[in-house]
Write a protein that holds these residues in place. Structure first.
Motif, PDB file in Angstrom:
ATOM      1  N   CYS A  58       8.704  -7.015   7.134  1.00 30.11           N
ATOM      2  CA  CYS A  58       8.502  -5.759   6.732  1.00 30.11           C
ATOM      3  C   CYS A  58       8.647  -4.763   8.268  1.00 30.11           C
TER       4      CYS A  58
ATOM      5  N   CYS B 165       7.751  -4.958   0.107  1.00 32.49           N
ATOM      6  CA  CYS B 165       6.489  -5.329   0.832  1.00 32.49           C
ATOM      7  C   CYS B 165       5.059  -5.466   0.169  1.00 32.49           C
TER       8      CYS B 165
ATOM      9  N   ASN C 135       2.278  -4.963   1.302  1.00 31.17           N
ATOM     10  CA  ASN C 135       1.435  -4.122   1.561  1.00 31.17           C
ATOM     11  C   ASN C 135       1.890  -2.730   1.466  1.00 31.17           C
ATOM     12  N   CYS C 136       3.275  -2.386   1.599  1.00 32.81           N
ATOM     13  CA  CYS C 136       3.741  -1.058   1.644  1.00 32.81           C
ATOM     14  C   CYS C 136       4.294  -0.664   0.612  1.00 32.81           C
TER      15      CYS C 136
ATOM     16  N   CYS D 168       4.987  -2.937   8.509  1.00 29.56           N
ATOM     17  CA  CYS D 168       3.659  -3.471   8.728  1.00 29.56           C
ATOM     18  C   CYS D 168       3.959  -4.828   9.485  1.00 29.56           C
TER      19      CYS D 168
END
Ligand SMILES: [Zn+2]
Length: 397
Positions: A19, A40, A42-43, A22
């Motif tokens: 990513c 991603c 997380n994102c 992150c």
């Protein structure tokens, strides 16, 4: 339309697996000439325009020059340390994903026409606006707690996990980005603070050496705090939700005028295209209205009698566009200001429901691809917004 950025394949596509924001290694990154598409854990899902991506990439190790648009179409530059930029960006992206507000296009300047048009849910967010939503220091604890509240099912006593990097599947968990922590030491301090305020009850914690694992649940006091914060969050919102019939043929002119009026009054217009038969879009609509400072609802409705096969026809046979009424009504129920607009013609006016006829409505008339007296309409709506809710946070300077 919804999946366009991620299902389309391009001729000269490069695929990577880290990513950009992150550095998560299970992400996918696709390049296709004009943009980078990121998926991603997380994102979430987002797109970065190639010019922005290349400039940030080239600035590694130094300062990134962030162009700020000036009223006279010029630019001045703000210097942002690259480490700061990545830290803030990955935290903001993580919060947006938690709020179900990923799926956007990061651009230099949201006001400028870009090579990438806004498609479906994917609307432009300027990189400065994006980074500006990072909380001020005194807000970090509250914003971290709000994010923790968004993690799980909301059922009291449910355990939540926070890890340094990973996201564990099948349990409500996240990494330290949702705490606005730059590293695990800061993350530990934030969680200790939340614990000392009795907002969380810790079940297990281990943050010695390279280890960072916390298991806890949100206390009754914590949920109470979250409820209080949610009630005041929209007072500072820069967003304005547009409720309208999304039909390019009939409403392009008014859609553009409404966006322009909202932007010029200092707010960010949020437009969600109507996706038929997709229940999940409703969650997004509710979320966006919850986060919005106010709502603009256009009650235009056009019947095309000669097009019996047009699916759109079914929706207006009953006389009104239910989605707009639902959204405007929901927003009023949330005690938000709702501005009404409607096309000035007999079909639309006849259908304007009796109950809302007594509410001030700003009428407009189509003029080719645009609307008649566009500048006046934009100014009238802007003045109404300023009178009722005040100037927006985007008019700082
Ligand atoms: Zn990421």
């Amino acid at each position: 339309m919804y999946e366009i950025y991620f299902s389309e394949t391009c001729k000269e596509e490069k695929i990577m697996s880290e990513c950009f924001l992150c550095k998560n290694e299970t992400a996918t990154l696709r390049e296709s000439g004009y943009e980078w598409r990121i998926i991603c854990p997380n994102c979430g899902k987002l797109v970065i325009t190639d010019d922005l991506y290349s400039d940030i990439k080239a600035a590694t190790g130094e300062c990134f020059r962030l162009p700020l648009p000036e009223p006279d179409n010029g630019y001045r530059y703000l210097r942002v340390p690259v480490a700061d930029l990545f830290f803030k960006a990955r935290c903001v992206a993580a919060e947006r994903k938690l709020k179900d507000q990923d799926e956007y296009i990061l651009v230099y300047d949201y006001k400028k026409n870009e090579l990438l048009p806004e498609v479906g849910n994917f609307y432009h967010i300027g990189i400065k606006e994006f980074l500006d939503s990072f909380p001020a220091t005194h807000e970090v604890l509250d914003r971290a707690l709000l994010n923790l509240g968004r993690l799980g099912s909301g059922i009291f006593g449910e355990s939540i996990y926070i890890f340094e990097t990973e996201v564990k599947k099948e349990i409500p968990s996240a990494n330290i980005n949702i705490l606005y922590a730059s590293n695990k030491n800061v993350a530990a301090k934030i969680l200790i603070n939340l614990k000392e305020n009795n907002f969380i009850e810790v079940e297990e914690m281990n943050y010695q050496g390279s280890f960072f694992e916390w298991k806890f649940y949100i206390s009754a006091k914590g949920w109470d705090r979250i409820a209080g914060l949610k009630n005041t969050a929209d007072k500072y919102s820069e967003k304005a939700f547009i409720a309208m019939w999304f039909d390019v043929k009939h409403t392009r002119g008014i859609r553009e005028a409404l966006k322009k009026a909202i932007l010029s009054s200092g707010y960010l217009p949020i437009v969600i295209d109507e996706v038929p038969h997709a229940d999940f879009i409703m969650n997004r609509v509710i979320n966006e209205i919850n986060e919005a400072r106010f709502v603009v609802a256009d009650f235009t409705c056009i019947n095309e009698d000669n097009k019996k096969d047009d699916k759109e026809d079914d929706k207006i046979k009953g006389g009104v566009r239910g989605g707009v009424y639902f959204e405007a009504g929901y927003a009023r129920g949330q005690r938000k200001k709702v501005f009404h607009t409607c096309r000035k013609d007999s079909a639309s006016e006849k259908r304007l429901h009796f109950d809302i006829k007594q509410i001030n409505t700003l009428f407009w008339e189509p003029d080719g691809e645009s609307i008649k007296d566009r500048d006046k309409f934009i100014d009238d709506l802007k003045q109404a917004i300023w009178a009722e809710v005040g100037k927006g946070p985007r008019l700082r300077k």
